[in-house]
Design a protein around this motif. Structure first.
Motif, PDB file in Angstrom:
ATOM      1  N   THR A  35       1.002  -1.211  -0.041  1.00  0.00           N
ATOM      2  CA  THR A  35      -0.117   0.052   0.054  1.00  0.00           C
ATOM      3  C   THR A  35       0.686   1.170   0.008  1.00  0.00           C
ATOM      4  O   THR A  35       1.681   1.424   0.826  1.00  0.00           O
ATOM      5  CB  THR A  35      -1.080   0.090   1.240  1.00  0.00           C
ATOM      6  N   TYR A  92       1.014   5.175   0.465  1.00  0.00           N
ATOM      7  CA  TYR A  92       0.194   6.377   1.423  1.00  0.00           C
ATOM      8  C   TYR A  92       0.450   7.613   0.595  1.00  0.00           C
ATOM      9  O   TYR A  92       2.014   7.650   0.556  1.00  0.00           O
ATOM     10  CB  TYR A  92       0.260   6.374   2.703  1.00  0.00           C
ATOM     11  N   VAL A 143      -4.390   9.374   1.568  1.00  0.00           N
ATOM     12  CA  VAL A 143      -5.049   8.390   0.479  1.00  0.00           C
ATOM     13  C   VAL A 143      -4.154   7.552   0.201  1.00  0.00           C
ATOM     14  O   VAL A 143      -3.014   7.481   0.347  1.00  0.00           O
ATOM     15  CB  VAL A 143      -5.473   9.337  -0.755  1.00  0.00           C
ATOM     16  N   PHE A 172      -3.367   3.742  -2.126  1.00  0.00           N
ATOM     17  CA  PHE A 172      -3.072   3.074  -3.548  1.00  0.00           C
ATOM     18  C   PHE A 172      -2.649   1.631  -3.466  1.00  0.00           C
ATOM     19  O   PHE A 172      -1.487   1.560  -2.678  1.00  0.00           O
ATOM     20  CB  PHE A 172      -2.566   3.928  -4.616  1.00  0.00           C
ATOM     21  N   PRO A 193      -8.095   6.562  -5.814  1.00  0.00           N
ATOM     22  CA  PRO A 193      -7.632   6.434  -4.266  1.00  0.00           C
ATOM     23  C   PRO A 193      -8.666   6.175  -3.145  1.00  0.00           C
ATOM     24  O   PRO A 193      -9.793   6.501  -3.348  1.00  0.00           O
ATOM     25  CB  PRO A 193      -7.330   8.263  -4.311  1.00  0.00           C
ATOM     26  N   ARG A 194      -7.976   5.461  -2.117  1.00  0.00           N
ATOM     27  CA  ARG A 194      -8.723   5.323  -1.007  1.00  0.00           C
ATOM     28  C   ARG A 194      -8.555   6.197   0.293  1.00  0.00           C
ATOM     29  O   ARG A 194      -7.523   6.263   0.652  1.00  0.00           O
ATOM     30  CB  ARG A 194      -8.484   3.672  -0.359  1.00  0.00           C
ATOM     31  N   LYS A 195      -9.653   6.897   0.566  1.00  0.00           N
ATOM     32  CA  LYS A 195      -9.312   7.907   1.571  1.00  0.00           C
ATOM     33  C   LYS A 195      -9.115   7.246   2.940  1.00  0.00           C
ATOM     34  O   LYS A 195      -9.916   6.419   3.310  1.00  0.00           O
ATOM     35  CB  LYS A 195     -10.464   9.081   1.778  1.00  0.00           C
ATOM     36  N   VAL A 196      -7.941   7.567   3.500  1.00  0.00           N
ATOM     37  CA  VAL A 196      -7.649   7.005   4.906  1.00  0.00           C
ATOM     38  C   VAL A 196      -7.964   8.039   5.869  1.00  0.00           C
ATOM     39  O   VAL A 196      -8.638   7.631   7.086  1.00  0.00           O
ATOM     40  CB  VAL A 196      -6.068   6.929   5.009  1.00  0.00           C
TER      41      VAL A 196
END
Length: 441
Positions: A169, A171, A179, A181, A194-197
């Motif tokens: 991953t 960041y 975010v 990936f 993107p995945r928001k953290v």
């Protein structure tokens, strides 16, 4: 909170051109573990001493320290600011700039003359250009010191800055959020969304950069978030979770304040001998040419470092009202001063066997350079030797020569990082180059 009135003096301290002479690197100039700090010197208007941005003439490079050489690792970039090395030796560079300021706001500059001065600085220093909003991957497969492969790894980001890989991953710290990936070794392009953290403080974005490092076990992400003002003049409601290092759980996005009172914590790096987190911090303005020194310090979990109420430990900033004596009383003194108004941004520690052994574990600092000091300060990459996990000597120049004979900025160093071979890379956001410093053979 408000800022008290400035002292009225007969002469207006507005300097639009300076001699460009750089301070000697000694305690009297605000360097070292025990710097000599003068009394505050306040004027009717802030000093403005801008090095106009020109870029590098053909064949011109910065000047390395004796025994070293410098070459362009990659050129023709778009405002390269921050660097990250992947485990396979690929180098990521954040090509980035400040996000657009919210409509109706001045970007947190405080209005009036100060806002005008900072806009002028941005324009003349070549910094107010649209952000490329991308992360580019550079690969030097034949290890000749020049990246022969360049690909856009990620694009359509939001003023990205810090990067950290944990497992598979990647960041990225955007100006407004961390975010994530998916990444696999050797990837040259990531197309996943993107995945928001976790959200990050944004808004005015007086200090927009968000640096990022991961703990050794990957269980925490640490993010540096700068203040939204010089000394809280926009009100402390604008400073929630700012002037701080945040600790974020990447699994849940839950965040907490890891350390606070750090006006603009930028470079974050782990010191290899002690295992401690260190940070470079840009301090406050408008107290004179030699106040307040930027600094680097080891980070005490839960520690408070004074901003905005005090500086360099417990020296009260009398401009700040109301004061908070209880917080001042527990303000920690930084470990090492890096000179006033040097804009010390990049931080990394010596590693590998390419550099002589004395450089291993020592700090390399990218000083972007002053805009409000006469004479100018910074515009260099410094080395600070360490022993037993702590600074152990005066600072030394590693890379200089960023100003020309007309006191114009051909380049300005920002992020610093070692490549897979052990040479030092330096991101130059005015020259749009990544420089590579290595010992002469």
């Amino acid at each position: 909170m408000r800022r008290s009135s400035l002292l009225v003096v007969p002469a207006i301290a507005l300097i639009l051109a300076g001699c460009g002479t750089e301070s000697t690197l000694d305690p009297s100039a605000g360097y070292g573990p025990t710097p000599t700090l003068p009394a505050p010197s306040r004027t009717l208007f802030p000093t403005v001493n801008i090095a106009d941005a020109t870029g590098w003439p053909e064949g011109r490079t910065p000047t390395p320290a004796p025994g070293f050489r410098v070459q362009a690792f990659a050129a023709g970039l778009d405002h390269p600011r921050w660097l990250y090395r992947l485990p396979n030796g690929d180098i990521l560079v954040a090509e980035t700039n400040a996000p657009p300021k919210p409509e109706g706001l001045d970007g947190g500059a405080g209005g009036g003359f100060r806002a005008w001065a900072q806009r002028l600085v941005m324009k003349r220093a070549g910094a107010r250009v649209p952000s490329a909003d991308r992360i580019t991957l550079l690969r030097d497969a034949d290890a000749d010191g020049v990246a022969e492969t360049r690909t856009v790894l990620l694009e359509n980001l939001t003023s990205p800055f810090g990067m950290a890989l944990v497992g598979e991953t990647l960041y990225v710290a955007n100006a407004d959020a961390v975010v994530a990936f998916p990444y696999r070794t050797g990837d040259t392009r990531i197309t996943a969304a993107p995945r928001k953290v976790a959200d990050l403080p944004a808004g005015r974005n007086h200090h927009w950069t968000k640096s990022l490092v991961a703990s050794a076990d990957g269980s925490r992400l640490y993010v540096g978030v700068g203040s939204n003002s010089n000394i809280g003049e926009n009100g402390m409601d604008e400073e929630v979770e700012r002037a701080a290092i945040l600790a974020i759980d990447p699994a849940t996005g839950v965040r907490r304040i890891h350390a606070s009172g750090l006006r603009n914590p930028v470079g974050l790096a782990w010191q290899p001998d002690s295992g401690k987190l260190w940070v470079t911090v840009n301090e406050r303005d408008e107290l004179g040419n030699d106040l307040v020194p930027d600094y680097m310090t080891s980070v005490t979990p839960g520690g408070f470092y004074g901003w905005p109420f005090s500086y360099y430990g417990q020296i009260v900033d009398t401009r700040v009202e109301p004061q908070d004596p209880a917080r001042v009383a527990r303000a920690l003194r930084p470990d090492y001063a890096l000179g006033a108004h040097t804009a010390s941004l990049g931080l990394t520690f010596g590693e590998g066997a390419l550099f002589p052994a004395r450089y291993r574990g020592g700090a390399f600092v990218g000083q972007h350079g002053s805009w409000n000091r006469k004479p100018r300060n910074g515009y260099r990459v410094l080395f600070v030797p360490f022993a037993n996990g702590a600074p152990a000597g005066p600072p030394e120049d590693i890379l200089t020569g960023f100003l020309n004979d007309q006191d114009q900025a051909m380049g300005r160093p920002v992020g610093v990082q070692f490549d897979g071979v052990g040479a030092l890379l330096v991101a130059d956001d005015v020259g749009n180059v990544i420089w590579r410093v290595s010992p002469r053979t």
